[in-house]
Design a protein around this motif. Structure first.
Motif: not given
Length: 528
Positions: A518, A515, A70, A166, A59, A66, A513, A520, A63
């Motif tokens: 994810g 996911s 997506d 991810e 997780e 990428d 996010s 951000d 940040n």
């Protein structure tokens, strides 16, 4: 290994101990407020608490990196920051990817066909080569400066979906391995294309991040992230309420916020609590190969003997939804499960146990067969919020139908070793969440040779159903495989592990996010 049989009295004592620890942590938190929380010289620092080392969870890394592709809210792959489009050949063997231009890694290395081709080659030959999708890669070639072509050994329907994961498809720089640009080099530094770069990292303690392009913060968003490891979930709640951290619950895909704490936090005017479902279920995996639960009648009985509605209401403060099937039937690839839910029926559960030859013989109410008591060993890995109270509840519920449950709490590594050996009847785990669904549980648990659960339910027919679903990627094929697993009572679903985010009211702009993995934080700001 120490076996712990949780009686109600022992559980009460455990709760008192935890309560004392919370009070202590809270007092320490109140006296520990420092300038860490103060924004000096217009530099905004967001303090995030999580239960595990930064490098052991994906997780916070999101940040820094990428993902190759997506996903949207339904878990479908879409173009993103790195890839603008792709197409697949008619035979399913060749994929062509168009890359976005003007992107560079934190150290200045360009994102182009060379670095993209290196990345996928490294995935197929280096640390990620055992991933099914990457093991299918035969060749990666550069077509032009911003186009690459990937050739597979055989068609694999989940290949594109895998590139949105991810965990396995976050893109690292070719200079972050040793030797640089080596196709099988080991990662020695954290270099990505994400909004933040790693400034400092202390294993199992902390990590510090700084925004890669300060101008992207527009002078109003956070400039830095300070990540702190707080293993105990109750202590992280105390730290949040004391103002020592700004946000909890977001840095891990496991349940890290105790559900029973949610009402108190929601009543705190300085804290905001949000939750999001990703289809990730808390489940008890069953030993379907050896022991008592190799009999499908017993697997059905313990599923029907569990009152899930009462469980989430009394133990989880109604902050979660009960789960009645192996995965949620609301997804198009699991629609076949509608109408097959495991509903609470203790009388039918008792009848099934009678039919299997397990009868109540003594005053303790525990069933016996051929002089042997019906005792199930339930392994609970440490570190999963809410697991202790849930374990005791399952123990209590199954005793009502004559089943004794012996709870064994183990450190997660030791628990994993016992899982690999098959030394359990029941094992607390979870289903994958978006984007790991729908293929994750099928390949990870229920295929006889692909997965790492040797005593989960396996047979040749299920293997074929799974292989067909993976090859075609069709919703109806996934649905057929999940229906088969549901009908075999392969696990005991408990509840939807909704991801809980709790943060200080001054924190603005946080969003979940698409996911479960994810995260951000680049859009977050902190009000003075």
């Amino acid at each position: 290994m120490k076996r712990i049989s949780f009686t109600p009295l022992r559980f009460l004592a455990f709760c008192c101990f935890v309560g004392a620890m919370i009070i202590t942590a809270g007092c320490l938190g109140q006296s520990a407020q420092t300038e860490d929380n103060v924004q000096e010289d217009n530099i905004q620092t967001l303090i995030v608490a999580g239960p595990a080392d930064f490098d052991s969870r994906i997780e916070m890394k999101m940040n820094v990196y990428d993902v190759f592709l997506d996903i949207n809210a339904n878990g479908k792959p879409i173009p993103g920051h790195l890839v603008s489009s792709w197409n697949k050949s008619d035979d399913g063997l060749t994929y062509t990817f168009q890359l976005n231009k003007g992107i560079e890694f934190h150290d200045g290395t360009q994102w182009n066909a060379s670095s993209a081709a290196w990345f996928l080659t490294w995935c197929s030959q280096g640390a990620r080569k055992n991933d099914i999708a990457f093991s299918k890669i035969s060749d990666v070639s550069e077509v032009d400066e911003y186009t690459i072509q990937v050739t597979l050994k055989e068609p694999y329907g989940a290949f594109i979906k895998s590139l949105s994961s991810e965990s396995n498809s976050h893109v690292i720089a070719p200079t972050s391995v040793e030797p640089a640009w080596s196709n099988d080099g080991e990662i020695v530094s954290f270099i990505g294309t994400g909004k933040f770069e790693v400034e400092n990292y202390v294993k199992a303690q902390s990590a510090e991040f700084v925004r890669h392009d300060p101008a992207s913060g527009e002078g109003t968003l956070i400039d830095r992230i300070s990540y702190r490891v707080i293993p105990d979930s109750y202590s992280s709640v105390s730290a949040l309420r004391a103002g020592d951290v700004d946000i909890i619950g977001v840095a891990d895909h496991h349940s890290t916020v105790p559900y029973e704490q949610i009402p108190q936090m929601m009543n705190d005017p300085d804290i905001i609590v949000e939750k999001q479902s990703y289809g990730r279920y808390q489940v008890v995996e069953l030993n379907c190969k050896e022991g008592s639960l190799s009999d499908i009648r017993l697997r059905e009985a313990i599923n029907l003997g569990l009152d899930r509605d009462k469980m989430v209401k009394e133990l989880l403060a109604s902050a979660a939804e009960p789960a009645y099937s192996v995965v949620s039937p609301t997804y198009p690839w699991a629609g076949s499960l509608a109408g097959t839910e495991y509903t609470y029926d203790p009388e039918k559960a008792k009848n099934l146990l009678d039919q299997a030859g397990w009868v109540v013989a003594g005053a303790d109410g525990i069933r016996e067969k051929d002089g042997q008591k019906l005792t199930l060993t339930y392994i609970v890995p440490q570190g999963e919020a809410n697991s202790d109270s849930i374990a005791v509840y399952i123990q209590s519920e199954l005793k009502k139908i004559g089943v004794d449950v012996d709870i064994l709490v183990l450190e997660s590594g030791a628990a994993g070793e016992e899982r690999q050996k098959g030394n359990y009847d029941m094992y607390l785990h979870h289903s994958w969440g978006v984007p790991g669904l729908p293929e994750g549980p099928l390949t990870g648990k229920y295929h006889s040779t692909w997965g790492s659960w040797p005593v989960s339910y396996h047979d040749a027919e299920l293997d074929q159903l799974i292989e067909t679903a993976i090859a075609t990627g069709a919703d109806e094929d996934y649905s057929a495989a999940y229906l088969y697993i549901q009908e075999k009572y392969a696990c005991m679903p408990l509840y939807d592990i909704e991801k809980i985010a709790a943060y200080r009211k001054a924190v603005k702009g946080f969003t979940f996010s698409a996911s479960i993995y994810g995260l951000d934080l680049s859009t977050v700001s902190i009000e003075p």
